[in-house]
Design an enzyme around this catalytic site. Structure first.
Site, PDB file in Angstrom:
ATOM      1  N   ASN A   6      44.537  44.246  43.403  1.00 26.45           N
ATOM      2  CA  ASN A   6      44.273  43.832  44.723  1.00 26.45           C
ATOM      3  C   ASN A   6      44.499  42.432  44.774  1.00 26.45           C
ATOM      4  O   ASN A   6      44.161  41.650  44.229  1.00 26.45           O
ATOM      5  CB  ASN A   6      42.887  44.145  45.054  1.00 26.45           C
ATOM      6  CG  ASN A   6      42.570  45.693  45.127  1.00 26.45           C
ATOM      7  OD1 ASN A   6      43.210  46.477  45.738  1.00 26.45           O
ATOM      8  ND2 ASN A   6      41.355  45.951  44.683  1.00 26.45           N
ATOM      9  N   ASP A   8      33.597  47.551  35.027  1.00 27.20           N
ATOM     10  CA  ASP A   8      33.436  47.243  36.328  1.00 27.20           C
ATOM     11  C   ASP A   8      31.949  47.521  36.855  1.00 27.20           C
ATOM     12  O   ASP A   8      31.343  48.504  36.272  1.00 27.20           O
ATOM     13  CB  ASP A   8      34.349  47.813  37.432  1.00 27.20           C
ATOM     14  CG  ASP A   8      34.244  47.404  38.810  1.00 27.20           C
ATOM     15  OD1 ASP A   8      35.340  46.717  39.205  1.00 27.20           O
ATOM     16  OD2 ASP A   8      33.175  47.206  39.538  1.00 27.20           O
ATOM     17  N   GLY A  13      42.019  43.854  49.887  1.00 26.85           N
ATOM     18  CA  GLY A  13      40.491  43.640  49.524  1.00 26.85           C
ATOM     19  C   GLY A  13      40.076  43.210  48.008  1.00 26.85           C
ATOM     20  O   GLY A  13      39.140  43.170  47.671  1.00 26.85           O
ATOM     21  N   GLN A  14      40.921  41.886  48.171  1.00 24.99           N
ATOM     22  CA  GLN A  14      40.718  41.311  46.773  1.00 24.99           C
ATOM     23  C   GLN A  14      39.520  40.337  47.019  1.00 24.99           C
ATOM     24  O   GLN A  14      39.408  39.475  48.002  1.00 24.99           O
ATOM     25  CB  GLN A  14      41.581  40.173  46.498  1.00 24.99           C
ATOM     26  CG  GLN A  14      41.581  39.377  45.180  1.00 24.99           C
ATOM     27  CD  GLN A  14      42.421  38.423  44.852  1.00 24.99           C
ATOM     28  OE1 GLN A  14      43.734  38.299  45.406  1.00 24.99           O
ATOM     29  NE2 GLN A  14      42.347  37.635  43.711  1.00 24.99           N
ATOM     30  N   HIS A  72      42.406  46.504  37.731  1.00 22.99           N
ATOM     31  CA  HIS A  72      41.513  47.552  37.479  1.00 22.99           C
ATOM     32  C   HIS A  72      42.431  48.621  36.709  1.00 22.99           C
ATOM     33  O   HIS A  72      43.501  49.218  36.923  1.00 22.99           O
ATOM     34  CB  HIS A  72      41.413  48.063  38.817  1.00 22.99           C
ATOM     35  CG  HIS A  72      40.547  47.186  39.865  1.00 22.99           C
ATOM     36  ND1 HIS A  72      39.206  47.263  40.018  1.00 22.99           N
ATOM     37  CD2 HIS A  72      40.797  46.155  40.408  1.00 22.99           C
ATOM     38  CE1 HIS A  72      38.973  46.454  41.041  1.00 22.99           C
ATOM     39  NE2 HIS A  72      39.777  45.419  41.368  1.00 22.99           N
ATOM     40  N   HIS A 122      42.910  39.868  38.509  1.00 25.10           N
ATOM     41  CA  HIS A 122      42.279  41.111  37.627  1.00 25.10           C
ATOM     42  C   HIS A 122      42.934  42.314  37.719  1.00 25.10           C
ATOM     43  O   HIS A 122      43.494  42.506  38.975  1.00 25.10           O
ATOM     44  CB  HIS A 122      41.070  41.196  37.774  1.00 25.10           C
ATOM     45  CG  HIS A 122      40.380  41.197  39.137  1.00 25.10           C
ATOM     46  ND1 HIS A 122      40.456  40.428  39.948  1.00 25.10           N
ATOM     47  CD2 HIS A 122      40.089  42.170  39.853  1.00 25.10           C
ATOM     48  CE1 HIS A 122      40.132  40.803  41.394  1.00 25.10           C
ATOM     49  NE2 HIS A 122      40.082  41.979  41.143  1.00 25.10           N
TER      50      HIS A 122
HETATM   51  P1  5GP Z   1      38.668  43.124  43.911  1.00 23.51           P
HETATM   52  O1  5GP Z   1      38.346  43.931  44.982  1.00 23.51           O
HETATM   53  O2  5GP Z   1      38.609  41.605  43.832  1.00 23.51           O
HETATM   54  O3  5GP Z   1      39.879  43.699  43.322  1.00 23.51           O
HETATM   55  O4  5GP Z   1      37.756  43.624  42.610  1.00 23.51           O
HETATM   56  C1  5GP Z   1      36.689  42.924  42.223  1.00 23.51           C
HETATM   57  C2  5GP Z   1      35.808  43.900  41.481  1.00 23.51           C
HETATM   58  O5  5GP Z   1      34.872  43.179  40.671  1.00 23.51           O
HETATM   59  C3  5GP Z   1      34.938  44.824  42.004  1.00 23.51           C
HETATM   60  O6  5GP Z   1      35.326  46.133  41.689  1.00 23.51           O
HETATM   61  C4  5GP Z   1      33.528  44.497  41.565  1.00 23.51           C
HETATM   62  O7  5GP Z   1      32.800  45.849  41.648  1.00 23.51           O
HETATM   63  C5  5GP Z   1      33.857  43.898  40.367  1.00 23.51           C
HETATM   64  N1  5GP Z   1      32.554  42.952  40.106  1.00 23.51           N
HETATM   65  C6  5GP Z   1      32.086  42.239  41.075  1.00 23.51           C
HETATM   66  N2  5GP Z   1      31.003  41.330  40.412  1.00 23.51           N
HETATM   67  C7  5GP Z   1      31.019  41.975  39.241  1.00 23.51           C
HETATM   68  C8  5GP Z   1      30.150  41.398  38.231  1.00 23.51           C
HETATM   69  O8  5GP Z   1      29.106  40.514  38.228  1.00 23.51           O
HETATM   70  N3  5GP Z   1      30.422  42.251  37.001  1.00 23.51           N
HETATM   71  C9  5GP Z   1      31.302  43.166  36.821  1.00 23.51           C
HETATM   72  N4  5GP Z   1      31.053  43.844  35.704  1.00 23.51           N
HETATM   73  N5  5GP Z   1      31.951  43.412  37.759  1.00 23.51           N
HETATM   74  C10 5GP Z   1      31.979  42.942  38.952  1.00 23.51           C
END
Ligand code: 5GP
Length: 114
Positions: A87, A31, A93-94, A102, A100
């Site tokens: 998420n 991440d 908070g997605q 985490h 995906h």
């Molecule tokens: P969500 O909030 O959708 O569950 O998580 C999205 C995740 O994607 C976040 O933890 C954020 O830091 C990660 N993320 C967003 N843009 C990028 C990117 O360009 N590269 C990487 N490696 N992670 C990303």
């Protein structure tokens, strides 16, 4: 045609990422904004917007993603434990509309989450 998500662009190698695992079905990478010493995202190569959008034919890929996470946790020797987060939707908070998981580890993780 809808714009590619950032994860699709990482899968397609249009955006760089630190990739830790790849096979024909999924990609795992660090991440960019880690919330724990270990923070890896595991994403299917198939375009699935979220866990709320999975279909019966996604049964195998969902199992595969969790198997990959388990193997990563073993390879990384996350012996003190780890947390898997998916998420889903705005209240959770997605931020990226590509399914995906985490994988978080390396510090005590509070419960309940915020
Ligand atoms: P969500 O909030 O959708 O569950 O998580 C999205 C995740 O994607 C976040 O933890 C954020 O830091 C990660 N993320 C967003 N843009 C990028 C990117 O360009 N590269 C990487 N490696 N992670 C990303």
């Amino acid at each position: 045609m809808a714009a590619k998500t950032i994860f699709r662009r990482i899968i397609d190698r249009e955006v760089p990422a630190t990739i830790v695992f790849e096979d024909e079905h999924c990609l795992a990478f660090q991440d960019v904004d880690p919330q724990a010493p270990t923070h890896i995202l595991v994403v299917p190569k198939k375009e699935i917007p979220s866990l709320a959008a999975v279909e019966p034919q996604d049964h195998a890929i969902l199992g595969h993603l969790l198997m990959v996470i388990s193997r990563l946790a073993a390879d990384l020797q996350l012996d003190q434990g780890f947390r898997v987060v998916c998420n889903t939707g705005p209240d959770a908070g997605q931020a990226v509309d590509h399914l995906h998981f985490h994988l978080l580890a390396g510090r005590p993780l509070l419960w309940p989450p915020g």
